[in-house]
Design a protein around this motif. Structure first.
Motif, PDB file in Angstrom:
ATOM      1  N   LEU A 174       0.833  -1.204   0.000  1.00 36.84           N
ATOM      2  CA  LEU A 174       0.000   0.000   0.000  1.00 36.84           C
ATOM      3  C   LEU A 174       0.867   1.253   0.000  1.00 36.84           C
ATOM      4  O   LEU A 174       0.593   2.217  -0.734  1.00 36.84           O
ATOM      5  N   ILE A 175       1.946   1.232   0.804  1.00 32.48           N
ATOM      6  CA  ILE A 175       2.860   2.380   0.827  1.00 32.48           C
ATOM      7  C   ILE A 175       3.570   2.511  -0.518  1.00 32.48           C
ATOM      8  O   ILE A 175       3.768   3.636  -1.015  1.00 32.48           O
ATOM      9  N   CYS A 176       3.956   1.382  -1.120  1.00 35.11           N
ATOM     10  CA  CYS A 176       4.577   1.423  -2.452  1.00 35.11           C
ATOM     11  C   CYS A 176       3.627   2.045  -3.475  1.00 35.11           C
ATOM     12  O   CYS A 176       4.060   2.803  -4.357  1.00 35.11           O
ATOM     13  N   LEU A 177       2.350   1.719  -3.367  1.00 38.38           N
ATOM     14  CA  LEU A 177       1.350   2.276  -4.274  1.00 38.38           C
ATOM     15  C   LEU A 177       1.281   3.793  -4.155  1.00 38.38           C
ATOM     16  O   LEU A 177       1.342   4.520  -5.154  1.00 38.38           O
ATOM     17  N   VAL A 178       1.186   4.275  -2.912  1.00 36.18           N
ATOM     18  CA  VAL A 178       1.100   5.725  -2.697  1.00 36.18           C
ATOM     19  C   VAL A 178       2.407   6.405  -3.094  1.00 36.18           C
ATOM     20  O   VAL A 178       2.409   7.486  -3.699  1.00 36.18           O
ATOM     21  N   GLN A 179       3.527   5.752  -2.761  1.00 34.50           N
ATOM     22  CA  GLN A 179       4.832   6.303  -3.140  1.00 34.50           C
ATOM     23  C   GLN A 179       4.951   6.387  -4.656  1.00 34.50           C
ATOM     24  O   GLN A 179       5.490   7.358  -5.198  1.00 34.50           O
ATOM     25  N   GLY A 180       4.462   5.365  -5.357  1.00 35.14           N
ATOM     26  CA  GLY A 180       4.496   5.372  -6.814  1.00 35.14           C
ATOM     27  C   GLY A 180       3.695   6.525  -7.394  1.00 35.14           C
ATOM     28  O   GLY A 180       4.122   7.169  -8.355  1.00 35.14           O
ATOM     29  N   LEU A 181       2.531   6.794  -6.813  1.00 37.13           N
ATOM     30  CA  LEU A 181       1.708   7.907  -7.281  1.00 37.13           C
ATOM     31  C   LEU A 181       2.405   9.244  -7.026  1.00 37.13           C
ATOM     32  O   LEU A 181       2.338  10.157  -7.851  1.00 37.13           O
ATOM     33  N   CYS A 182       3.084   9.357  -5.882  1.00 39.33           N
ATOM     34  CA  CYS A 182       3.733  10.622  -5.516  1.00 39.33           C
ATOM     35  C   CYS A 182       5.005  10.877  -6.304  1.00 39.33           C
ATOM     36  O   CYS A 182       5.233  11.989  -6.791  1.00 39.33           O
ATOM     37  N   LEU A 183       5.866   9.840  -6.432  1.00 40.62           N
ATOM     38  CA  LEU A 183       7.201  10.027  -7.002  1.00 40.62           C
ATOM     39  C   LEU A 183       7.301   9.712  -8.488  1.00 40.62           C
ATOM     40  O   LEU A 183       8.144  10.285  -9.186  1.00 40.62           O
ATOM     41  N   PHE A 184       6.462   8.812  -8.978  1.00 41.70           N
ATOM     42  CA  PHE A 184       6.643   8.323 -10.342  1.00 41.70           C
ATOM     43  C   PHE A 184       5.412   8.530 -11.221  1.00 41.70           C
ATOM     44  O   PHE A 184       5.281   7.865 -12.247  1.00 41.70           O
ATOM     45  N   CYS A 185       4.542   9.439 -10.817  1.00 46.40           N
ATOM     46  CA  CYS A 185       3.332   9.660 -11.608  1.00 46.40           C
ATOM     47  C   CYS A 185       2.840  11.101 -11.498  1.00 46.40           C
ATOM     48  O   CYS A 185       3.107  11.929 -12.365  1.00 46.40           O
TER      49      CYS A 185
ATOM     50  N   ALA B 152      10.981  -0.627  -7.478  1.00 42.56           N
ATOM     51  CA  ALA B 152      10.461  -1.512  -8.519  1.00 42.56           C
ATOM     52  C   ALA B 152       8.936  -1.546  -8.477  1.00 42.56           C
ATOM     53  O   ALA B 152       8.259  -1.386  -9.502  1.00 42.56           O
ATOM     54  N   TRP B 153       8.389  -1.728  -7.274  1.00 47.03           N
ATOM     55  CA  TRP B 153       6.930  -1.746  -7.130  1.00 47.03           C
ATOM     56  C   TRP B 153       6.340  -0.358  -7.359  1.00 47.03           C
ATOM     57  O   TRP B 153       5.317  -0.209  -8.030  1.00 47.03           O
ATOM     58  N   GLY B 154       6.973   0.667  -6.811  1.00 48.54           N
ATOM     59  CA  GLY B 154       6.450   2.022  -6.951  1.00 48.54           C
ATOM     60  C   GLY B 154       6.416   2.475  -8.404  1.00 48.54           C
ATOM     61  O   GLY B 154       5.439   3.092  -8.848  1.00 48.54           O
ATOM     62  N   MET B 155       7.477   2.174  -9.163  1.00 48.64           N
ATOM     63  CA  MET B 155       7.500   2.549 -10.579  1.00 48.64           C
ATOM     64  C   MET B 155       6.449   1.782 -11.373  1.00 48.64           C
ATOM     65  O   MET B 155       5.848   2.322 -12.306  1.00 48.64           O
ATOM     66  N   LEU B 156       6.226   0.521 -10.990  1.00 48.69           N
ATOM     67  CA  LEU B 156       5.181  -0.265 -11.653  1.00 48.69           C
ATOM     68  C   LEU B 156       3.810   0.358 -11.409  1.00 48.69           C
ATOM     69  O   LEU B 156       3.023   0.553 -12.349  1.00 48.69           O
ATOM     70  N   TYR B 157       3.533   0.707 -10.148  1.00 49.55           N
ATOM     71  CA  TYR B 157       2.242   1.326  -9.830  1.00 49.55           C
ATOM     72  C   TYR B 157       2.101   2.689 -10.512  1.00 49.55           C
ATOM     73  O   TYR B 157       1.024   3.045 -11.007  1.00 49.55           O
ATOM     74  N   GLY B 158       3.190   3.462 -10.532  1.00 50.60           N
ATOM     75  CA  GLY B 158       3.148   4.756 -11.191  1.00 50.60           C
ATOM     76  C   GLY B 158       2.866   4.630 -12.680  1.00 50.60           C
ATOM     77  O   GLY B 158       2.063   5.385 -13.243  1.00 50.60           O
ATOM     78  N   ALA B 159       3.529   3.650 -13.334  1.00 50.80           N
ATOM     79  CA  ALA B 159       3.312   3.435 -14.762  1.00 50.80           C
ATOM     80  C   ALA B 159       1.876   2.999 -15.040  1.00 50.80           C
ATOM     81  O   ALA B 159       1.252   3.464 -16.011  1.00 50.80           O
ATOM     82  N   LEU B 160       1.326   2.122 -14.190  1.00 53.20           N
ATOM     83  CA  LEU B 160      -0.058   1.674 -14.370  1.00 53.20           C
ATOM     84  C   LEU B 160      -1.041   2.831 -14.227  1.00 53.20           C
ATOM     85  O   LEU B 160      -2.030   2.920 -14.980  1.00 53.20           O
ATOM     86  N   MET B 161      -0.785   3.725 -13.271  1.00 52.48           N
ATOM     87  CA  MET B 161      -1.654   4.884 -13.107  1.00 52.48           C
ATOM     88  C   MET B 161      -1.567   5.802 -14.322  1.00 52.48           C
ATOM     89  O   MET B 161      -2.583   6.344 -14.780  1.00 52.48           O
ATOM     90  N   LEU B 162      -0.362   5.996 -14.864  1.00 52.23           N
ATOM     91  CA  LEU B 162      -0.192   6.827 -16.051  1.00 52.23           C
ATOM     92  C   LEU B 162      -0.899   6.212 -17.256  1.00 52.23           C
ATOM     93  O   LEU B 162      -1.505   6.935 -18.069  1.00 52.23           O
ATOM     94  N   VAL B 163      -0.837   4.899 -17.378  1.00 52.91           N
ATOM     95  CA  VAL B 163      -1.572   4.214 -18.456  1.00 52.91           C
ATOM     96  C   VAL B 163      -3.069   4.454 -18.300  1.00 52.91           C
ATOM     97  O   VAL B 163      -3.783   4.715 -19.279  1.00 52.91           O
ATOM     98  N   THR B 164      -3.554   4.374 -17.053  1.00 52.96           N
ATOM     99  CA  THR B 164      -4.975   4.624 -16.783  1.00 52.96           C
ATOM    100  C   THR B 164      -5.362   6.047 -17.163  1.00 52.96           C
ATOM    101  O   THR B 164      -6.414   6.284 -17.768  1.00 52.96           O
ATOM    102  N   ILE B 165      -4.505   7.016 -16.807  1.00 52.32           N
ATOM    103  CA  ILE B 165      -4.759   8.418 -17.160  1.00 52.32           C
ATOM    104  C   ILE B 165      -4.844   8.583 -18.670  1.00 52.32           C
ATOM    105  O   ILE B 165      -5.722   9.281 -19.197  1.00 52.32           O
ATOM    106  N   CYS B 166      -3.946   7.921 -19.385  1.00 53.15           N
ATOM    107  CA  CYS B 166      -3.959   8.001 -20.849  1.00 53.15           C
ATOM    108  C   CYS B 166      -5.236   7.399 -21.433  1.00 53.15           C
ATOM    109  O   CYS B 166      -5.839   7.960 -22.361  1.00 53.15           O
TER     110      CYS B 166
END
Length: 300
Positions: free
Chosen positions: A63-74, A183-197
């Motif tokens: 869950l923290i990786c998910l939020v971190q991914g949104l903050c740092l990589f998205c 690794a997990w944070g960047m994956l979550y960030g990329a998935l969120m960016l794909v969703t935004i697109c």
């Protein structure tokens, strides 16, 4: 070791602007960022799995990786890229450099860490120095509604970056290393960016030429895999407020490269700004003097 990681982060992030400029073209910004972090995540997972260093992450850690991914990589990247459409890149750099101050405040609020006066003073000097470095760009920009919107987005992006720093520090305190959480944070960030697109109807096009592919590889591997891992390792070792002074130094590296690439010329105010940035760096990393214990008075 800390010095090596610090210099590595500054040098890598100080050169990524060249690759970022090469990314601008037919491919949408959100899609380019998604490609960057999807590739970076794939590389990190491959390295960790092949070396047997991928750590197990429980539900709380995920869950923290998910939020971190949104903050740092998205979301922070979306804020900075969008802000750059309305305000000068120099102003974005100056606002981003306040991360040193925000990290010091957030570390105090969330981790009860004492705010060192030298860190605040150094951060303030660095911020002032950057303002002088980019003063011609800032002075030539007219204020407007779009300017205020751009400033607001840059501030939000900086706050998201600082929040990601705090989350990384929390994960490291729990024993999780930046390689795994990134690794997990960047994956979550990329998935969120794909969703935004997908939601916004942004096409997933790509330019199959050496300029675009080369810049993508540089941003994904040195810029993301190496740069973010080195930086977040520093966050765990040195504290978020000291590590964040990288955000002040890498625009200076970018300007020095611009001397050779774009013909940037140093002026007296810019040189004084550089002096303030370097002085701020000295203050941030100055160790406080140890106070000698007072010997108890002897009893006659």
């Amino acid at each position: 070791m800390n010095l090596s990681l610090y210099l590595l982060t500054v040098l890598i992030w100080g050169t990524t602007w060249i690759a970022l400029k090469m990314q601008l073209g037919e491919v949408a910004i959100a899609a380019s960022i998604a490609y960057r972090f999807a590739l970076a995540s794939l590389v990190l997972f491959a390295v960790l799995l092949l070396s047997g260093r991928l750590q197990e992450v429980d539900k709380r850690g995920q869950l923290i990786c998910l939020v971190q991914g949104l903050c740092l990589f998205c979301l922070n990247f979306m804020c900075f890229y969008t802000a750059s459409q309305w305000i000068p890149s120099g102003l974005v750099a100056v606002i981003f450099s306040t991360a040193t101050l925000w990290n010091a405040i957030n570390a105090r609020v969330f981790f009860k860490q004492k705010i060192a006066a030298n860190v605040l003073a150094g951060g303030a000097l660095g911020l002032g120095g950057l303002a002088l470095l980019f003063w011609p760009e800032l002075a030539g920009h007219e204020a407007s509604h779009e300017t205020l919107l751009g400033i607001g987005l840059a501030v939000v992006g900086t706050l998201l970056f600082s929040a990601g720093n705090m989350l990384s520090s929390l994960q490291q305190k729990a024993g999780l290393k930046p390689l795994t959480t990134n690794a997990w944070g960047m994956l979550y960030g990329a998935l969120m960016l794909v969703t935004i697109c997908l939601v916004s109807g942004t096409p997933f096009s790509i330019e199959w030429n050496s300029r675009y592919i080369g810049s993508l590889l540089y941003l994904a591997i040195p810029g993301s895999v190496v740069g973010f891992t080195a930086y977040l390792t520093l966050v765990g070792r040195m504290g978020p407020e000291r590590a964040a002074y990288c955000t002040v130094l890498f625009p200076v590296v970018a300007l020095n490269i611009s001397v050779f690439v774009e013909g940037y010329q140093w002026t007296a105010p810019a040189l004084f700004g550089l002096f303030l940035v370097m002085l701020g760096n000295v203050l941030v990393f100055r160790k406080p003097k140890a106070v000698a214990p007072v010997a108890p008075a002897s009893v006659a």
